[in-house]
Design a protein around this motif. Structure first.
Motif, short mmCIF file in Angstrom:
data_model
loop_
_atom_site.label_atom_id
_atom_site.label_comp_id
_atom_site.label_asym_id
_atom_site.label_seq_id
_atom_site.Cartn_x
_atom_site.Cartn_y
_atom_site.Cartn_z
N LYS A 1 -97.82 -5.81 34.67
CA LYS A 1 -96.61 -6.65 34.61
C LYS A 1 -96.07 -6.72 33.19
N LEU A 2 -96.97 -6.86 32.22
CA LEU A 2 -96.55 -6.94 30.83
C LEU A 2 -95.88 -5.63 30.40
N SER A 3 -96.48 -4.49 30.77
CA SER A 3 -95.91 -3.20 30.41
C SER A 3 -94.52 -3.04 31.00
N ALA A 4 -94.39 -3.38 32.28
CA ALA A 4 -93.08 -3.25 32.94
C ALA A 4 -92.04 -4.13 32.27
N ARG A 5 -92.46 -5.33 31.85
CA ARG A 5 -91.52 -6.25 31.20
C ARG A 5 -91.12 -5.75 29.81
N ILE A 6 -92.08 -5.19 29.08
CA ILE A 6 -91.77 -4.64 27.76
C ILE A 6 -90.74 -3.52 27.89
N VAL A 7 -90.93 -2.63 28.87
CA VAL A 7 -90.00 -1.52 29.07
C VAL A 7 -88.62 -2.05 29.46
N GLU A 8 -88.59 -2.99 30.40
CA GLU A 8 -87.31 -3.54 30.86
C GLU A 8 -86.55 -4.22 29.72
N LEU A 9 -87.23 -5.08 28.98
CA LEU A 9 -86.56 -5.84 27.93
C LEU A 9 -86.27 -4.99 26.70
N GLY A 10 -87.15 -4.01 26.43
CA GLY A 10 -86.88 -3.10 25.33
C GLY A 10 -85.62 -2.29 25.58
N ARG A 11 -85.46 -1.82 26.81
CA ARG A 11 -84.26 -1.05 27.15
C ARG A 11 -83.01 -1.91 27.10
N THR A 12 -83.15 -3.18 27.47
CA THR A 12 -82.00 -4.08 27.38
C THR A 12 -81.62 -4.34 25.93
N ALA A 13 -82.63 -4.57 25.07
CA ALA A 13 -82.36 -4.89 23.67
C ALA A 13 -81.84 -3.69 22.89
N LEU A 14 -82.39 -2.52 23.17
CA LEU A 14 -82.03 -1.34 22.40
C LEU A 14 -80.87 -0.59 23.04
N GLY A 15 -81.09 -0.14 24.27
CA GLY A 15 -80.00 0.53 24.98
C GLY A 15 -79.59 1.83 24.34
N PRO A 16 -78.73 2.59 25.00
CA PRO A 16 -78.24 3.83 24.41
C PRO A 16 -77.38 3.53 23.19
N PRO A 17 -77.58 4.25 22.09
CA PRO A 17 -76.78 4.01 20.89
C PRO A 17 -75.28 4.10 21.14
N GLU A 18 -74.88 5.07 21.99
CA GLU A 18 -73.46 5.25 22.26
C GLU A 18 -72.86 4.02 22.92
N THR A 19 -73.61 3.45 23.87
CA THR A 19 -73.13 2.27 24.57
C THR A 19 -72.98 1.09 23.61
N LYS A 20 -73.98 0.90 22.72
CA LYS A 20 -73.90 -0.22 21.79
C LYS A 20 -72.76 -0.02 20.80
N ALA A 21 -72.51 1.22 20.40
CA ALA A 21 -71.40 1.47 19.47
C ALA A 21 -70.07 1.15 20.12
N LYS A 22 -69.94 1.51 21.41
CA LYS A 22 -68.70 1.22 22.12
C LYS A 22 -68.50 -0.29 22.25
N ARG A 23 -69.60 -1.01 22.54
CA ARG A 23 -69.51 -2.46 22.65
C ARG A 23 -69.06 -3.06 21.32
N LYS A 24 -69.63 -2.52 20.22
CA LYS A 24 -69.30 -3.05 18.91
C LYS A 24 -67.82 -2.82 18.58
N ARG A 25 -67.31 -1.62 18.91
CA ARG A 25 -65.91 -1.33 18.66
C ARG A 25 -65.02 -2.20 19.53
N ALA A 26 -65.46 -2.42 20.79
CA ALA A 26 -64.66 -3.24 21.70
C ALA A 26 -64.61 -4.68 21.24
N GLY A 27 -65.72 -5.13 20.57
CA GLY A 27 -65.77 -6.52 20.09
C GLY A 27 -64.93 -6.71 18.85
#
Length: 307
Positions: free
Chosen positions: A281-307
């Protein structure tokens, strides 16, 4: 093969404490008794398990034994908890993470599951390029690392990329980089690193200017928050995760010295395939939350530009 628990406890204590004397204190034995138990297990297995240096360290076979013992202890603790009909017993999990992960998303994201599953964390903090060695040595049963390939018996899950920017305060730029970040100014200006293992700045400066690590002055500050504070106060410049500085560049509190040259560090969660239910359960949660926090760089850059 049946292993004598007294002998395996002695080996584990010596490896974890780094000496026969400290192992004796932990086990409430004499150093001689600890040495005899270690020697007996080495004789039985036909392999040396400990290199008698200061501090003592595990041989390759000793590392494999430590891996087995820690995994077995986790499975046993979780099984005992299941027999009791609840997860009331605390489960200690040894993991290795990098400091920037720990200071940004790791604890805020995982606090709920740590409370729900009664998990005690035994964390070792090291550079993201070196945490995998702690898993391989048996000193951790899970790690966040830049290594993409799992070792035998383990799995690796991509979390995403932590994006870093080379930043400095306005006062620092005015003093050291009045004409921008150039090769000559980079040779004179102090940069701040977490340790001598920290290769982020070194790779950036060598790639951009051909400067070797010894070509510029450095501060060494291991903790992320004081390191960031030093940058804010104009003591140095350096790589900081976007997750840490947020919108400080947009607010004018920091200056991005290389806005077209971010550094993306891919991170992965590694753990053993055979896990206790709570560790699964801990491993699955680390993967889930890590992907949410980090995410694809391209997606985060687009969000930043949109903001």
């Amino acid at each position: 093969m049946d292993l004598d628990p007294r002998q395996t406890a002695a080996v584990r204590a010596v490896i974890e404490t780094g000496s026969f004397e400290q192992a004796a204190v932990r086990l409430n034995l004499t150093s001689s008794a600890v040495s005899q138990r270690v020697r007996a297990l080495e004789t039985r297995l036909g392999n040396p398990l400990i290199v008698r240096t200061r501090p003592c360290r595990a041989t390759q076979m000793g590392q494999r034994l430590l891996q087995f013992l820690r995994r077995a202890a986790l499975l046993e603790d979780d099984f005992a908890s299941d027999l009791a009909g609840a997860n009331e017993a605390l489960l200690s999990v040894a993991a290795a993470v990098n400091a920037d992960t720990l200071s940004t998303w790791f604890f805020p994201a995982l606090s709920d599951i740590l409370l729900q599953e009664n998990v005690l964390l035994d964390l070792t903090v090291d550079d993201q390029d070196h945490t995998h060695a702690l898993l391989a040595s048996g000193l951790a049963i899970g790690c966040i690392t830049t290594e993409p390939a799992p070792m035998r018996g383990c799995f690796a899950e991509r979390l995403g990329a932590m994006r870093y920017r080379m930043v400095a305060s306005a006062a620092f730029v005015e003093r050291w980089f009045p004409n921008g970040l150039t090769r000559e100014s980079a040779r004179r200006a102090p940069v701040i690193l977490s340790s001598r293992k920290d290769a982020l700045q070194a790779r950036f400066l060598e790639t951009r200017f051909g400067l070797p690590p010894e070509a510029y002055p450095c501060h060494y500050v291991p903790a992320p928050v004081p390191r960031y504070m030093a940058i804010q106060r104009g003591l140095a410049y350096g790589m900081v995760p976007e997750l840490e500085f947020g919108d400080a560049v947009e607010r004018g509190e920091l200056i991005d010295l290389a806005p077209k040259q971010p550094t993306d560090v891919e991170l992965y969660w590694h753990a053993w395939k055979v896990q206790s239910p709570r560790l699964e359960k801990l491993s699955a949660r680390i993967v889930e939350l890590g992907r949410t926090a980090l995410g694809p760089p391209e997606t985060k850059a687009k969000r930043k530009r949109a903001g």
